[in-house]
Structure formats: structure tokens, C-alpha cells
Motif scaffolding. Structure first.
Motif, PDB file in Angstrom:
ATOM      1  N   ALA A  83       0.604  -1.114   0.355  1.00  0.00           N
ATOM      2  CA  ALA A  83      -0.184  -0.695   0.207  1.00  0.00           C
ATOM      3  C   ALA A  83       0.441   1.399   0.414  1.00  0.00           C
ATOM      4  O   ALA A  83       0.685   2.723   0.143  1.00  0.00           O
ATOM      5  N   ASN A  84       2.625   1.393  -0.013  1.00  0.00           N
ATOM      6  CA  ASN A  84       3.063   2.577   0.443  1.00  0.00           C
ATOM      7  C   ASN A  84       3.308   2.927  -1.155  1.00  0.00           C
ATOM      8  O   ASN A  84       3.676   2.087  -1.545  1.00  0.00           O
ATOM      9  N   PRO A  85       3.265   4.128  -1.621  1.00  0.00           N
ATOM     10  CA  PRO A  85       3.106   4.428  -2.955  1.00  0.00           C
ATOM     11  C   PRO A  85       5.132   5.005  -3.114  1.00  0.00           C
ATOM     12  O   PRO A  85       5.725   4.903  -2.279  1.00  0.00           O
ATOM     13  N   ASN A  86       4.825   4.383  -4.769  1.00  0.00           N
ATOM     14  CA  ASN A  86       6.465   4.495  -4.868  1.00  0.00           C
ATOM     15  C   ASN A  86       6.872   3.242  -4.537  1.00  0.00           C
ATOM     16  O   ASN A  86       6.359   2.886  -3.393  1.00  0.00           O
ATOM     17  N   TRP A  87       8.312   3.272  -5.009  1.00  0.00           N
ATOM     18  CA  TRP A  87       8.833   1.723  -4.557  1.00  0.00           C
ATOM     19  C   TRP A  87      10.497   2.213  -5.118  1.00  0.00           C
ATOM     20  O   TRP A  87      10.980   2.348  -5.733  1.00  0.00           O
ATOM     21  N   TRP A  88      11.948   2.572  -3.764  1.00  0.00           N
ATOM     22  CA  TRP A  88      13.182   2.446  -3.983  1.00  0.00           C
ATOM     23  C   TRP A  88      14.214   1.590  -3.150  1.00  0.00           C
ATOM     24  O   TRP A  88      14.138   1.265  -2.058  1.00  0.00           O
ATOM     25  N   GLN A  89      15.055   1.408  -4.249  1.00  0.00           N
ATOM     26  CA  GLN A  89      16.140   0.678  -3.268  1.00  0.00           C
ATOM     27  C   GLN A  89      17.258   0.799  -3.655  1.00  0.00           C
ATOM     28  O   GLN A  89      17.679   0.970  -4.014  1.00  0.00           O
ATOM     29  N   VAL A  90      18.171   0.288  -2.788  1.00  0.00           N
ATOM     30  CA  VAL A  90      19.687   1.174  -3.154  1.00  0.00           C
ATOM     31  C   VAL A  90      20.270  -1.176  -3.756  1.00  0.00           C
ATOM     32  O   VAL A  90      19.500  -1.750  -3.157  1.00  0.00           O
ATOM     33  N   GLN A  91      21.763  -0.306  -4.221  1.00  0.00           N
ATOM     34  CA  GLN A  91      21.637  -1.322  -5.171  1.00  0.00           C
ATOM     35  C   GLN A  91      22.485  -2.180  -4.222  1.00  0.00           C
ATOM     36  O   GLN A  91      22.884  -2.102  -3.172  1.00  0.00           O
ATOM     37  N   ASP A  92      22.458  -3.744  -4.687  1.00  0.00           N
ATOM     38  CA  ASP A  92      23.268  -4.882  -3.481  1.00  0.00           C
ATOM     39  C   ASP A  92      23.840  -5.768  -4.924  1.00  0.00           C
ATOM     40  O   ASP A  92      22.916  -6.867  -5.046  1.00  0.00           O
ATOM     41  N   ALA A 231      -1.632   0.921 -14.056  1.00  0.00           N
ATOM     42  CA  ALA A 231      -1.355   2.679 -14.827  1.00  0.00           C
ATOM     43  C   ALA A 231       0.008   2.182 -15.081  1.00  0.00           C
ATOM     44  O   ALA A 231       1.069   1.472 -14.157  1.00  0.00           O
ATOM     45  N   SER A 232       0.211   3.768 -15.338  1.00  0.00           N
ATOM     46  CA  SER A 232       2.129   4.062 -16.038  1.00  0.00           C
ATOM     47  C   SER A 232       3.030   4.641 -15.010  1.00  0.00           C
ATOM     48  O   SER A 232       2.659   4.736 -13.746  1.00  0.00           O
ATOM     49  N   LEU A 233       4.614   3.826 -14.782  1.00  0.00           N
ATOM     50  CA  LEU A 233       5.518   3.470 -13.974  1.00  0.00           C
ATOM     51  C   LEU A 233       6.406   4.405 -14.534  1.00  0.00           C
ATOM     52  O   LEU A 233       7.023   4.864 -15.652  1.00  0.00           O
ATOM     53  N   VAL A 234       7.254   6.044 -13.410  1.00  0.00           N
ATOM     54  CA  VAL A 234       8.139   6.499 -14.142  1.00  0.00           C
ATOM     55  C   VAL A 234       9.351   5.438 -13.268  1.00  0.00           C
ATOM     56  O   VAL A 234       9.587   5.383 -12.415  1.00  0.00           O
ATOM     57  N   TYR A 235      10.100   4.747 -13.916  1.00  0.00           N
ATOM     58  CA  TYR A 235      11.791   4.225 -13.303  1.00  0.00           C
ATOM     59  C   TYR A 235      12.952   5.732 -13.668  1.00  0.00           C
ATOM     60  O   TYR A 235      13.684   6.323 -14.523  1.00  0.00           O
ATOM     61  N   SER A 241      21.385   3.416  -6.585  1.00  0.00           N
ATOM     62  CA  SER A 241      19.737   2.982  -5.547  1.00  0.00           C
ATOM     63  C   SER A 241      18.909   3.135  -7.768  1.00  0.00           C
ATOM     64  O   SER A 241      19.312   4.190  -8.646  1.00  0.00           O
ATOM     65  N   SER A 242      17.579   3.026  -7.300  1.00  0.00           N
ATOM     66  CA  SER A 242      16.643   3.169  -8.258  1.00  0.00           C
ATOM     67  C   SER A 242      15.198   3.076  -7.539  1.00  0.00           C
ATOM     68  O   SER A 242      14.787   2.763  -6.491  1.00  0.00           O
ATOM     69  N   ALA A 243      14.324   4.009  -8.817  1.00  0.00           N
ATOM     70  CA  ALA A 243      12.786   3.665  -8.035  1.00  0.00           C
ATOM     71  C   ALA A 243      12.143   3.518  -9.170  1.00  0.00           C
ATOM     72  O   ALA A 243      12.216   4.181 -10.608  1.00  0.00           O
ATOM     73  N   PHE A 244      11.350   3.385  -8.831  1.00  0.00           N
ATOM     74  CA  PHE A 244       9.840   2.857  -9.781  1.00  0.00           C
ATOM     75  C   PHE A 244       8.996   4.391  -9.474  1.00  0.00           C
ATOM     76  O   PHE A 244       8.510   4.154  -7.707  1.00  0.00           O
ATOM     77  N   LEU A 245       8.199   5.175  -9.703  1.00  0.00           N
ATOM     78  CA  LEU A 245       7.389   6.566  -9.207  1.00  0.00           C
ATOM     79  C   LEU A 245       6.008   5.916 -10.020  1.00  0.00           C
ATOM     80  O   LEU A 245       5.996   5.773 -11.040  1.00  0.00           O
ATOM     81  N   GLU A 246       4.701   5.715  -9.594  1.00  0.00           N
ATOM     82  CA  GLU A 246       3.550   6.135  -9.530  1.00  0.00           C
ATOM     83  C   GLU A 246       2.148   6.764  -9.289  1.00  0.00           C
ATOM     84  O   GLU A 246       1.098   6.699 -10.113  1.00  0.00           O
ATOM     85  N   GLU A 247       2.918   7.687  -8.168  1.00  0.00           N
ATOM     86  CA  GLU A 247       2.190   7.867  -7.228  1.00  0.00           C
ATOM     87  C   GLU A 247       2.132   9.677  -9.471  1.00  0.00           C
ATOM     88  O   GLU A 247       2.489  10.253 -10.084  1.00  0.00           O
ATOM     89  N   SER A 248       0.118   9.551  -9.426  1.00  0.00           N
ATOM     90  CA  SER A 248      -0.046  10.366 -10.512  1.00  0.00           C
ATOM     91  C   SER A 248       0.544  12.273 -11.169  1.00  0.00           C
ATOM     92  O   SER A 248       1.355  12.202 -11.656  1.00  0.00           O
TER      93      SER A 248
END
Length: 283
Positions: A83-92, A231-235, A241-248
Motif C-alpha cells: 500500500a506504500n506509494p512508490n518504490w525505492w531500493q539501494v543497489q546490492d 497505471a504508468s510508471l516512472v523509472y 539506487s533505483s526507484a519506480f514512481l507511481e503517484e499521479s
């Protein structure tokens, strides 16, 4: 414009992997549904990302597919935080964070819009150009590690030749074309490959010249992925680090930047002429 809203990106990611896990297990959908007491429609909605996921359902599926405990915990963590908006991760590790996730979403996309500031996008790189980029950005890699990373990059390109290949629109800075990655020979062949790629109906390549000056793209590279049913995504990908943004609002801001860049870029024909001119200067 894709204005759909609905299932969060983390949940879509888990749904995609659940479908892959079932296919790799050799089990049919009816077998899985019967074994777990699911209806066929429920299993379909779970695998297609058309509904939210419940941890108990996902745990049962992962157990049936005999997924190792560590990976099972990672997927269940995504479900619980879905349920948390967007998604961010640090490289491993050596591969960029979310590398497998990017590949999955690219395969599901109907259109990919990629703006780059420093290098040719991975979907259009030649193996030798990719090798030069990998070695140049991380000189400590051994040959086996370089080969693994290059193979992963080039392997993504198969999606562009499928019957259901996505539309790929690429916008790049002129300075990328003039940077001799790997030497003049490698760069010459890379530029010729770009010209060749533009002959495919689903690929568009345009250049932003150095004369344009300041523009919205200077905030950094980005990718917009459009989907048929989601819905569209922004990468975004940065160092470590990488992130997917989904909020309008984030998607709308990226689309507005893309629109400005499209207006400022050369036409496809003029872009090809510029690429050929730069390539000729390398001979």
C-alpha cells in the motif's frame, strides 16, 4: 496518456513473479487452483495484478512452488508494504537495484519512453559499447563479472523483436554521440547500430542538440513505461539506487518534461543525419 490507477507497483511486481514461478514449476493453472482451493478467476486475478494480494495467499503459492525461504520473505515483505506509494531500493551487488524488476516491467509495457543524458540506453547498446560502459564505470570488475553484466544488458533487447514488442521512443543528448566510449571503432559501430534501429517501426530515436541550452531534461534521465491494463510508471536510476514512481503527480511531471523534450529535439530524419555525420567523422 495512460491515466489508470489501481494496483500498486509492489503488488504488480509480485504478481508478475508468481506467474513466472508457476510456469517454471510446470504446474497448470487448474492444478494450482485445485491444490490451494482457489477459484480459477482468483488465481488469474492474482497473477495478472488485477487485485491486491493477501500475504496468506501469496505464502501458500510460494510454498507450493518451493521457493527458498529468503526469497519467500522478500516477496512477502513486498506484499505487506504494497500500500506504500512508490518504490525505492539501494543497489546490492553488481547489477543495478531493481534490475530484474525493470526487465519484467519492460516485457509487460506497451510503450517505453527513455530520455538519457550520459549514455546510449541499454535497449539500443551494442555488446562492445556495453562492455566499454561497464568497464569504464566500474574498473574493479573482473572479466567474468563484465561478461555477466553485458549479457544481462543485451539480453533485454529481445523484447524489441517480439510480435507484441512495445513502442520505444528514445531521446538522447548530442554529447552522448560524441563521447568515444571504447574508442572510435566501437563508437562508429554503435552509431551505425542506432541508425539501423530506427528502421524498425516500433523504435523512434531523436537527438537534443547541444545548442538547445537549459531544458527540463537537465534534472536527470528517466523512463516512462505505459501498460495496457495498469497505471504508468516512472523509472529512475542513479548511482547506487533505483526507484519506480507511481503517484499521479510524479507521472504527470515526467510526462510534462517528456513533452518539452520532444518539442525541443530534432526530427527523426535530422537526428539520423546528425548521427551519420558524427559517425563519418570517426572513420
Amino acid at each position: 496518456m495512460n491515466g489508470r490507477v489501481g494496483v500498486p507497483v509492489r503488488v504488480r511486481r509480485v504478481s508478475s513473479e508468481l506467474r513466472e514461478l508457476r510456469l517454471r514449476s510446470g504446474l497448470g493453472a487448474e492444478e494450482v487452483a485445485g491444490a490451494l482451493g482457489f477459484s480459477m478467476s482468483k488465481l488469474s486475478r492474482i497473477e495478472n495484478g488485477q487485485r491486491g494480494l493477501y500475504a496468506d495467499d501469496v505464502s501458500a503459492l510460494l510454498g507450493l512452488y518451493r521457493v527458498p525461504a529468503e526469497r519467500r520473505d522478500e516477496l512477502l515483505k513486498l506484499v505487506r508494504s504494497g500500500a506504500n506509494p512508490n518504490w525505492w531500493q539501494v543497489q546490492d551487488g553488481r547489477l543495478p537495484a531493481m534490475w530484474e524488476d525493470v526487465i519484467r516491467f519492460e516485457k509487460e509495457a506497451t510503450a517505453i519512453y527513455n530520455y538519457e543524458t550520459m549514455l546510449i540506453p541499454g535497449l539500443l547498446q551494442t555488446p562492445e559499447y556495453a562492455t566499454a560502459i561497464v568497464q569504464g564505470t566500474d574498473p574493479d570488475l573482473n572479466l567474468a563479472e563484465v561478461d555477466t553484466l553485458v549479457t544481462a544488458r543485451i539480453g533485454r533487447q529481445t523484447l524489441l523483436n517480439r510480435p507484441t514488442a512495445p513502442l520505444l521512443e528514445v531521446l538522447i543528448e548530442q554529447s552522448i554521440l560524441e563521447r568515444p566510449a571504447g574508442g572510435s571503432g566501437v563508437m562508429f559501430r554503435q552509431l551505425r547500430h542506432l541508425v539501423s534501429a530506427t528502421s524498425q517501426d516500433n523504435i523512434t530515436l531523436r537527438v537534443l542538440t547541444s545548442a538547445i541550452g537549459v531544458h527540463p531534461g537537465m534534472a536527470g534521465p528517466f523512463v516512462i513505461l505505459d501498460f495496457e491494463k495498469h497505471a504508468s510508471l516512472v523509472y529512475l536510476e542513479n548511482r547506487g539506487s533505483s526507484a519506480f514512481l507511481e503517484e499521479s503527480e510524479h507521472v504527470a511531471a515526467a510526462r510534462e518534461a517528456l513533452r518539452s523534450l520532444q518539442e525541443a529535439a530534432l526530427s527523426v530524419e535530422d537526428s539520423v543525419d546528425l548521427i551519420n555525420c558524427i559517425a563519418d567523422g570517426l572513420v
